[in-house]
Each structure stands twice: as C-alpha cells, then as structure tokens.
Scaffold this motif. Structure first.
Motif, PDB file in Angstrom:
ATOM      1  N   GLN A   1       0.810  -1.214   0.000  1.00 33.46           N
ATOM      2  CA  GLN A   1       0.000   0.000   0.000  1.00 33.46           C
ATOM      3  C   GLN A   1       0.848   1.273   0.000  1.00 33.46           C
ATOM      4  N   GLN A   2       2.165   1.130   0.125  1.00 37.58           N
ATOM      5  CA  GLN A   2       3.090   2.273   0.096  1.00 37.58           C
ATOM      6  C   GLN A   2       2.610   3.369   1.057  1.00 37.58           C
ATOM      7  N   CYS A   3       2.523   3.006   2.331  1.00 41.13           N
ATOM      8  CA  CYS A   3       1.944   3.890   3.342  1.00 41.13           C
ATOM      9  C   CYS A   3       2.831   5.114   3.619  1.00 41.13           C
ATOM     10  N   GLU A   4       2.165   6.233   3.875  1.00 40.68           N
ATOM     11  CA  GLU A   4       2.877   7.411   4.356  1.00 40.68           C
ATOM     12  C   GLU A   4       3.324   7.190   5.799  1.00 40.68           C
ATOM     13  N   ASN A   5       2.394   6.732   6.621  1.00 40.81           N
ATOM     14  CA  ASN A   5       2.717   6.374   8.001  1.00 40.81           C
ATOM     15  C   ASN A   5       2.960   4.865   8.021  1.00 40.81           C
ATOM     16  N   ALA A   6       4.096   4.438   7.491  1.00 37.95           N
ATOM     17  CA  ALA A   6       4.332   3.015   7.247  1.00 37.95           C
ATOM     18  C   ALA A   6       4.719   2.292   8.534  1.00 37.95           C
ATOM     19  N   PRO A   7       3.891   1.341   8.995  1.00 39.92           N
ATOM     20  CA  PRO A   7       4.231   0.611  10.225  1.00 39.92           C
ATOM     21  C   PRO A   7       5.483  -0.244  10.090  1.00 39.92           C
ATOM     22  N   CYS A   8       5.868  -0.550   8.838  1.00 39.23           N
ATOM     23  CA  CYS A   8       7.026  -1.414   8.632  1.00 39.23           C
ATOM     24  C   CYS A   8       8.340  -0.683   8.857  1.00 39.23           C
ATOM     25  N   GLU A   9       8.353   0.624   8.638  1.00 34.20           N
ATOM     26  CA  GLU A   9       9.619   1.346   8.603  1.00 34.20           C
ATOM     27  C   GLU A   9      10.230   1.556   9.990  1.00 34.20           C
ATOM     28  N   GLY A  10       9.413   1.908  10.936  1.00 34.40           N
ATOM     29  CA  GLY A  10       9.953   2.257  12.253  1.00 34.40           C
ATOM     30  C   GLY A  10      10.462   1.076  13.044  1.00 34.40           C
ATOM     31  N   VAL A  11      10.058  -0.155  12.684  1.00 28.37           N
ATOM     32  CA  VAL A  11      10.427  -1.311  13.502  1.00 28.37           C
ATOM     33  C   VAL A  11      11.645  -2.049  12.981  1.00 28.37           C
ATOM     34  N   CYS A  12      12.171  -1.666  11.812  1.00 24.41           N
ATOM     35  CA  CYS A  12      13.327  -2.382  11.268  1.00 24.41           C
ATOM     36  C   CYS A  12      14.585  -1.967  12.033  1.00 24.41           C
ATOM     37  N   PRO A  13      15.258  -2.899  12.685  1.00 23.62           N
ATOM     38  CA  PRO A  13      16.419  -2.518  13.512  1.00 23.62           C
ATOM     39  C   PRO A  13      17.660  -2.162  12.710  1.00 23.62           C
ATOM     40  N   VAL A  14      17.663  -2.499  11.390  1.00 24.01           N
ATOM     41  CA  VAL A  14      18.868  -2.251  10.596  1.00 24.01           C
ATOM     42  C   VAL A  14      18.606  -1.264   9.467  1.00 24.01           C
ATOM     43  N   GLY A  15      17.455  -0.627   9.447  1.00 22.67           N
ATOM     44  CA  GLY A  15      17.153   0.377   8.443  1.00 22.67           C
ATOM     45  C   GLY A  15      17.055  -0.188   7.038  1.00 22.67           C
ATOM     46  N   ALA A  16      16.568  -1.414   6.934  1.00 21.24           N
ATOM     47  CA  ALA A  16      16.438  -2.025   5.606  1.00 21.24           C
ATOM     48  C   ALA A  16      15.189  -1.540   4.888  1.00 21.24           C
ATOM     49  N   THR A  17      14.175  -1.157   5.628  1.00 16.73           N
ATOM     50  CA  THR A  17      12.959  -0.635   5.006  1.00 16.73           C
ATOM     51  C   THR A  17      12.869   0.848   5.335  1.00 16.73           C
TER      52      THR A  17
ATOM     53  N   ARG B   1      20.814  -4.819   3.438  1.00 16.73           N
ATOM     54  CA  ARG B   1      20.768  -4.535   4.878  1.00 16.73           C
ATOM     55  C   ARG B   1      19.924  -5.555   5.632  1.00 16.73           C
ATOM     56  N   CYS B   2      18.990  -6.192   4.947  1.00 11.50           N
ATOM     57  CA  CYS B   2      18.010  -7.044   5.627  1.00 11.50           C
ATOM     58  C   CYS B   2      18.680  -8.249   6.280  1.00 11.50           C
ATOM     59  N   VAL B   3      18.404  -8.452   7.564  1.00 16.43           N
ATOM     60  CA  VAL B   3      18.939  -9.611   8.291  1.00 16.43           C
ATOM     61  C   VAL B   3      17.831 -10.596   8.664  1.00 16.43           C
ATOM     62  N   GLY B   4      16.627 -10.364   8.178  1.00 16.05           N
ATOM     63  CA  GLY B   4      15.564 -11.356   8.326  1.00 16.05           C
ATOM     64  C   GLY B   4      14.865 -11.370   9.665  1.00 16.05           C
ATOM     65  N   THR B   5      14.770 -10.252  10.342  1.00 20.32           N
ATOM     66  CA  THR B   5      14.043 -10.251  11.618  1.00 20.32           C
ATOM     67  C   THR B   5      12.543 -10.425  11.407  1.00 20.32           C
ATOM     68  N   ARG B   6      12.056  -9.985  10.273  1.00 17.40           N
ATOM     69  CA  ARG B   6      10.635 -10.063   9.890  1.00 17.40           C
ATOM     70  C   ARG B   6       9.737  -9.197  10.782  1.00 17.40           C
ATOM     71  N   TYR B   7      10.330  -8.247  11.490  1.00 18.60           N
ATOM     72  CA  TYR B   7       9.511  -7.326  12.278  1.00 18.60           C
ATOM     73  C   TYR B   7       8.568  -6.538  11.368  1.00 18.60           C
ATOM     74  N   CYS B   8       9.088  -6.168  10.187  1.00 23.38           N
ATOM     75  CA  CYS B   8       8.271  -5.363   9.268  1.00 23.38           C
ATOM     76  C   CYS B   8       7.025  -6.120   8.831  1.00 23.38           C
ATOM     77  N   SER B   9       7.170  -7.426   8.578  1.00 22.52           N
ATOM     78  CA  SER B   9       6.027  -8.232   8.157  1.00 22.52           C
ATOM     79  C   SER B   9       5.001  -8.359   9.269  1.00 22.52           C
ATOM     80  N   ASN B  10       5.495  -8.555  10.490  1.00 20.83           N
ATOM     81  CA  ASN B  10       4.580  -8.661  11.636  1.00 20.83           C
ATOM     82  C   ASN B  10       3.830  -7.356  11.876  1.00 20.83           C
ATOM     83  N   ASN B  11       4.446  -6.243  11.499  1.00 22.17           N
ATOM     84  CA  ASN B  11       3.839  -4.944  11.768  1.00 22.17           C
ATOM     85  C   ASN B  11       2.973  -4.451  10.612  1.00 22.17           C
TER      86      ASN B  11
END
Length: 775
Positions: A606-622, A636-646
C-alpha cells in the motif's frame, strides 16, 4: 459455421448463458476491456451496463454479474428456451419452454422486459460448453432483439471445425490395419483423448509413430520419433485474431535447441524444403491483389511487420439467416441424478501449461487453490451427500470417488459457494505423468472420466467417500465479509464493508456519491507520530485500483512475478503460508452461500505514508524514499521479519529458502536484468516497479523535462486487460491517478489505522434491475 464477434461496448444489457467471456478464451482480453469501459463511472449522472449470468460453475464473469442464477449445466437449455418464449421468438414455446426448477418466474419475466427495453443495445452470449441448440437460440434471440450488426457481428469461421474430433474413426482405421504411419503435430492424444475411444490401447499397433511437439509428453513417450518443435517466440508464423485480423508471428530469438516450426515440419512431410519466414511471406505474397507490384508488396510486408497486424485483414461482416424449426432442436437430457461438468483449468488450461511453475502457483480466481485441482460442488449438495453417506459433514480436502458409466477417479473435495446444486465441476489439465519437472503428478487426472458423447458434461454421476484427506494449498482462507456470518440489512451497507470492499448499487451512489469516503477524522494528517514528508519539489508516486473494473483474472500476479524475478516456491511452502507473490487478488463472498455476491480486490504493497514497517526495522532495511516509496534495501536485511509482523496488509514476503537457480543456463534469459535476484533470508515486496520509474526519470532528465503522465507503466498496470490499475504522480494535478484520487468513490483500505496508503481503491458499484431487486 460462423464466427461471432461481440461488441460489448455497445451493449447496455448482457445475458451470459454459461459463458465466462470475461476470462476464458483468446477473446477475453478484448471483451474484458470493452466490458470494463462501460463500468467506468465519472459521477452520479453516469450510466453503466447491466450483466445477467446464468451458470453452473462460479466464474469470473459471474462474479461481475448484477444478477446471477446458479443453474445446472444441462438445464441452461431449458432456461434459454424459456427466455426465448418470453421474448416471443417463434417456435421456442410449448412444452419445452418451462424454466428449470429454482428459476423464479418474476426473475425471468423481468429479464425479458429489460432486454425488450434495450432492443439493439442488448446481447445474449452462449458458452462453449453448451450444446448447439442453446447457441441457435442465442442467435435467434439476438436477431429478434435487433442486436445483429450492432452488439454482435458475424464473420466467416476462423477455422473449420469438424463435427467430431475424428479419434473414433482413427481408432477404427488402426484396428483395420489401415494406418501404417501416424504423425502427431503438437497434440497429446494419449493424455486428452476420450476414454471410450480406446486410442491409448490401439496406439501401439501403428508400425511407425512420429511426434512433433514442444515436449516429450505422454504421447511422445510412446512414439518411435520425437521431433522438437520451436517455441512460437523462436519461429515465424501467422495467426488470426478474434475478428479475423491477421498478425505475423515474429521470432524474438533463434531456436535454443534446434527446434523446427510446424510449417517446416509439414513442408518436409510433403517433400518440400524451405524456412518458415519464406513460407509465411510467400503465402501472403500469393494472396496479394493482382495489380500490386513487387515493390508495393515489399512496402506492405515491411509495414505489417512493423505494426504487427495486417491492415484491412479483419473478416467482413456477413448476415446470419435465422430460419430454424426450434421445435426440432434436440433437448439436453436432464437426469434427476448428479451431473458432472468438465472445464479447462483456469490456470493450466487443458494441461498444455502444466509444466509452467508461474501458472501452477497462480491461485485460481475463486478457490485460491494452487498446485492442485478439486471436485467442486455446492454447500447444499455437500450437506446432502454427507447425510446420504452417514457422515456429519463433508469438508474441503476430503477424498471422494467419482463414478461415471463404470469409469472411476478419486480427488479431493472443495465446497464452492454459488455452485449450482446437484452439479459437480472438475478441472482438466492435471495429473500428468510426462509434463516435465514442474508439472508431473500435480493434482488428479480427470480425462479418464470423459467419454466421446459427454466431452463437456455428463449425467448420473456417482460420488462415494474414498477415505482420507488431502491437504490443498490455498492462499486465502477467509472469504466471507458478513460479520458474524449474519446477513446485513441493505441500509447498513457501510457497517461492515468500510474495512475491505466497499459496494453500493448505482441508485445508492446516485443518492450519495460519497458513500465510500472515510470520516475526515480518520485520515487527518495531525493524528500521527510520523513526520509529514514534503513532496512539493519532486514526485509522489501513487496508484488507484478500480474495483468496478477488476475482473479478478490474476494477470497482474503473473506479470509482477515475471517483472520482478519472484521465485516459485511450491505446494508445501504455499501450505505453510510462504507464497512469494508481491500482489494478490483477494476474493470475498457476501450473502447467502448458495448464491453469494462475489467481489475481487487486488492487494499490492500500500506504500503507506505512516508506514508501520519502517519504524520497527532494527537495521534500516525498510526506508521511506523522497518520492514516497516504501523501499527495501536488500543488502541490509537480516531477516528479523519485524516489518512483516507490523504490516496490517500482509503484503511483505520473506524468502525462507534458496529458490534461485544460479547455474541453469536457460534461466539466465528468463530473468529481468534490471531487478535484483534475491537469495534466502531477505524480505521483499512490491516497489511500484521502481526500475521502471528510474528508467523513465533518466530519460526525462536527458531531455531536461519532468516525467510525463503515463510514461511510467508498472507491470501490473501494463497487463491489466480491464485497465483497473492506474499509476502516476500524485503531485501532478493533471495526472490520471491524481484525478482518480479525487473521485468520490476513492477510499483506502482500513483507513482508521491512519497508515495513509498511497495505493487506494475505487468502490465497486452494482447495477441491479429494480424489478428484481424489489421482487
């Protein structure tokens, strides 16, 4: 024999008699475009067409219907006769004109009146699975309504269709020893021939058997010689479009494996020599007007190659005399038992595409099944059969045995909302043994159940419990959008649809054009902890998807997979919920499961302006780009999958396994070189085809200008036959996407979360007949 060309753009009222014309067949792309164009609503004063569908198996066309009736395949004949009688078509009345059981008399009468009101602007379409009598009735009704030459045009047949496929006669000749050599060109009769003909048992009696085709399939395996065929992208040929327009097929590459075209193969059998290019060119040179010089032909030929189509080659319209004795038309045999309907699979067709991983993993439009086929029947039929078997119920995946005239097969069950009662549908094209590495042993083979006298449907089907259960791989497990399973009153339409698909009738839209809008407070820019991005000095990319146009075909899914080097993961991974496709097409049911309304909704990132995926990535991959894209930095992605969960939209895909093949030489040309091929352990998602965005930006910078509207076309937008997807620069007030986002039907998914997506939707509208809606 004639070829029927439908002009859906001219039709205000369309009746489909078991015809999936928006999805099935080579004409579907054009028909979907014309149908969708009549559904584009600019404002409350706009009009739209109305579609009635009478069918046995739920289809994409049925899902777009304003009124739909589930009727057994062999009872469509009775419905057509009853409709013809109601329209006053001569000779169609009498004892055979009674509508099938379950068809409301008011429904049929209202339909007939609607057609009469739109004489010359209506259309009746008969499906390929229906017998000649139904097609004759459809032609007669179109003639009586004044549609001929307006919404339907007849031309000479594109090809000569024999009364039979000739397999029975061939089998007799083999038995008589009259066939010393048999050459099979591009077909697979060992797999597809009707069982009662016994062709497979007789095939070995032929002294010399030669197979010409793309693959060493089931038939090639039993032949003495297999001649590899060149792929159509490797050879010269010609073809006719649905209206007869000639196109010259031109090769993109030289044959990879020294294959030969069918032109060269036939010429060799005739003792001739030559290449496909010369044969095609010389044929059309022989068809030129007598006064055309060689130089004029060369100009004509070069122009045809440049344009891709031959100017002025469409077949001329011709009159179709309708002078039939309808009383003598054969009536389809109706049995009190179960009927079985054979359909080509929505993704692999009759089996010729079984070795294509993209198509095997493409979810079927309504069931969302991948890598399998199933025995589909109505909920009421499943309940009745369970009671007959002494079971508490039958559920998806239960193995059942189908018996027809002594022939038996076994397959998993699928309870299909909207399916006609006492009817069973099975898809052809699966269960192959020599399809290739991808297609072998996928699903169950339905062909052994077919007979030469029942190629599209049969009666007196027997179903018994086979015991056991088979896990079916589906990408969607929840389809109902009625909260709590309860029906919702019409006046509270928005009460449950604001979260997913927003629907209204045309009349409701005319009363309240803003029915789909979110409350202002739900989309306020002030209710956020995120920074507000400034796009005033550049681009802001966005997308709209018109649900009133989307037919659910799934072309966008395969286009995205091809464009972005998305891997095929296989059945086990799909079952585990690890499908990798970056865009999905959800479908939802509303209302009575015996005949629900059906809706499609494509869901990319959905290419969100307030993207829930961006703030939770610990390595700035998103990260958020200056042009509004939610970007993924793969390295940069290390596979935490926090972005997917969020992610509330569940549009991010994690590559759990190493699906990329780095060694097979022939795969190098398959991949898009402008897109990274990802390895395991990386999160990936829709990027709005950023590679296409950057390519257009580079070209525009060379010319010292801004990117023009329509210059960037995403893969999903490019392939969409109904033009439901529009991409562009939101900052440009004159762009198509900017104007659509100002449309009163524009809304965002679950806007109350305040993610502020830049992918938005135009709400679906239905155009029911007021007489039926009130009845």
């Amino acid at each position: 024999v004639v070829n029927s060309v439908y002009r859906l753009a001219q039709a205000d009222v369309i009746v489909s008699l078991d015809a999936d014309f928006l999805y099935d067949g080579p004409r579907a792309v054009r028909y979907a475009r014309e149908f969708a164009d009549r559904r584009r609503i600019s404002g409350p004063d706009s009009s739209m067409n109305r579609l009635y569908v009478v069918e046995s198996t739920p289809s994409n066309t049925g899902a777009m219907a304003d009124h739909r009736l589930p009727v057994r395949c062999r009872e469509i004949d009775g419905f057509a006769r009853a409709l013809a009688a109601a329209l006053g078509v001569g000779g169609a009345g009498g004892a055979t004109a009674a509508a099938p059981e379950g068809v409301p008399a008011k429904w049929l009468e209202a339909l007939a009146r609607d057609l009469q009101k739109h004489r010359g602007a209506s259309l009746i379409v008969a499906g390929d699975s229906q017998p000649p009598a139904v097609h004759a009735l459809a032609h007669a009704m179109n003639a009586a309504l004044g549609n001929a030459g307006k919404t339907i045009v007849y031309t000479d047949a594109l090809e000569v269709t024999p009364d039979t496929d000739g397999m029975a006669d061939l089998a007799k000749d083999i038995d008589a020893g009259a066939v010393q050599a048999l050459v099979i060109l591009g077909s697979n009769p060992i797999y597809t021939a009707a069982t009662d003909v016994g062709f497979a048992q007789r095939f070995g009696k032929v002294p010399l058997r030669i197979h010409f085709g793309l693959y060493r399939d089931e038939t090639a395996e039993l032949c003495h010689w297999h001649v590899p065929e060149a792929h159509f992208l490797e050879s010269w040929s010609d073809a006719r479009g649905y209206d007869g327009t000639v196109g010259i097929v031109q090769p993109l590459i030289a044959p990879l494996y020294d294959g030969k075209s069918i032109h060269e193969m036939v010429a060799m059998l005739m003792g001739q020599a030559g290449n496909a290019h010369d044969m095609v060119r010389d044929y059309w040179k022989s068809q030129r007007p007598a006064k055309q010089s060689d130089k004029e032909f060369e100009n004509f030929w070069e122009t045809t190659l440049h344009d891709g189509v031959m100017a002025g080659s469409a077949l001329p319209a011709r009159a179709l005399p309708v002078n039939l004795d309808f009383g003598k038309l054969p009536v389809s045999g109706n049995s009190g038992g179960l009927e079985i309907v054979f359909r080509p699979d929505p993704t692999v067709g009759d089996g010729r595409w079984a070795n294509n991983g993209w198509l095997q993993e493409l979810p079927k439009p309504l069931t969302k099944i991948t890598w399998d086929n199933a025995v589909m029947l109505a909920p009421a039929t499943a309940e009745r059969l369970a009671s007959k078997m002494g079971l508490s119920g039958l559920s998806n995946g239960d193995l059942v045995e189908l018996g027809l005239e002594g022939r038996k097969i076994t397959g998993p069950l699928w309870v299909m909302p909207g399916h006609a009662k006492d009817s069973v549908t099975v898809y052809l094209g699966h269960g192959r043994k020599r399809a290739g590495r991808v297609g072998n042993d996928v699903g169950f083979d339905v062909y052994p159940l077919r007979a030469s006298h029942a190629m599209t449907s049969g009666t007196d089907l027997l179903i018994s419990r086979a015991g056991g259960k088979q896990m079916l791989a589906t990408t969607q497990h929840h389809h109902a959008i009625d909260r709590g399973g309860e029906k919702v009153e019409e006046e509270s339409v928005a009460a449950f649809e604001r979260e997913l698909v927003r629907v209204a009738t045309l009349a409701e839209f005319q009363k309240d054009a803003n029915f789909a809008k979110d409350p202002e407070e739900a989309t306020s820019r002030n209710l956020t902890l995120y920074p507000n991005y400034d796009y005033s000095k550049g681009y802001q990319w966005g997308m709209t998807i018109d649900l009133n146009s989307c037919t659910g075909c799934g072309a966008c899914v395969v286009a995205c997979q091809s464009e972005n080097n998305i891997p095929v993961v296989g059945k086990e991974q799909v079952i585990a919920g690890r499908d990798m496709q970056w865009i999905r097409v959800d479908n939802y049911f509303r209302g009575d499961l015996d005949n629900p309304e059906t809706y499609y909704e494509p869901v990319p990132c959905q290419q969100c302006e307030n993207a829930p995926c961006e703030g939770v990535c610990p390595v700035g991959a998103t990260v958020h780009s200056p042009e509004g894209l939610n970007e993924m930095v793969y390295n940069r992605c290390v596979g935490t999958r926090y972005c997917s969960n969020n992610c509330p939209y569940k549009v991010r895909r994690f590559n759990f396994e190493l699906f990329s093949d780095w060694t097979t030489q022939s795969l190098f040309g398959l991949r898009n070189p402008n897109v990274t091929v990802r390895s395991r352990g990386v999160m990936e998602k829709c990027t709005y085809c950023v590679q296409r965005i950057n390519s257009a930006k580079i070209e525009s910078e060379k010319e010292d200008r801004s990117v023009r509207d329509g210059e960037i076309v995403t893969a999903c937008e490019a392939v969409c036959p109904s033009r439901a997807i529009v991409f562009g620069n939101i900052n440009d007030p004159g762009s198509r996407v900017s104007k659509l986002k100002e449309h009163s039907r524009n809304y965002v998914l679950v806007g109350d979360l305040n993610t502020r997506p830049r992918t938005s939707y135009l709400a679906r509208l239905r155009n029911p007949n007021p007489e039926i809606a009130e009845g």
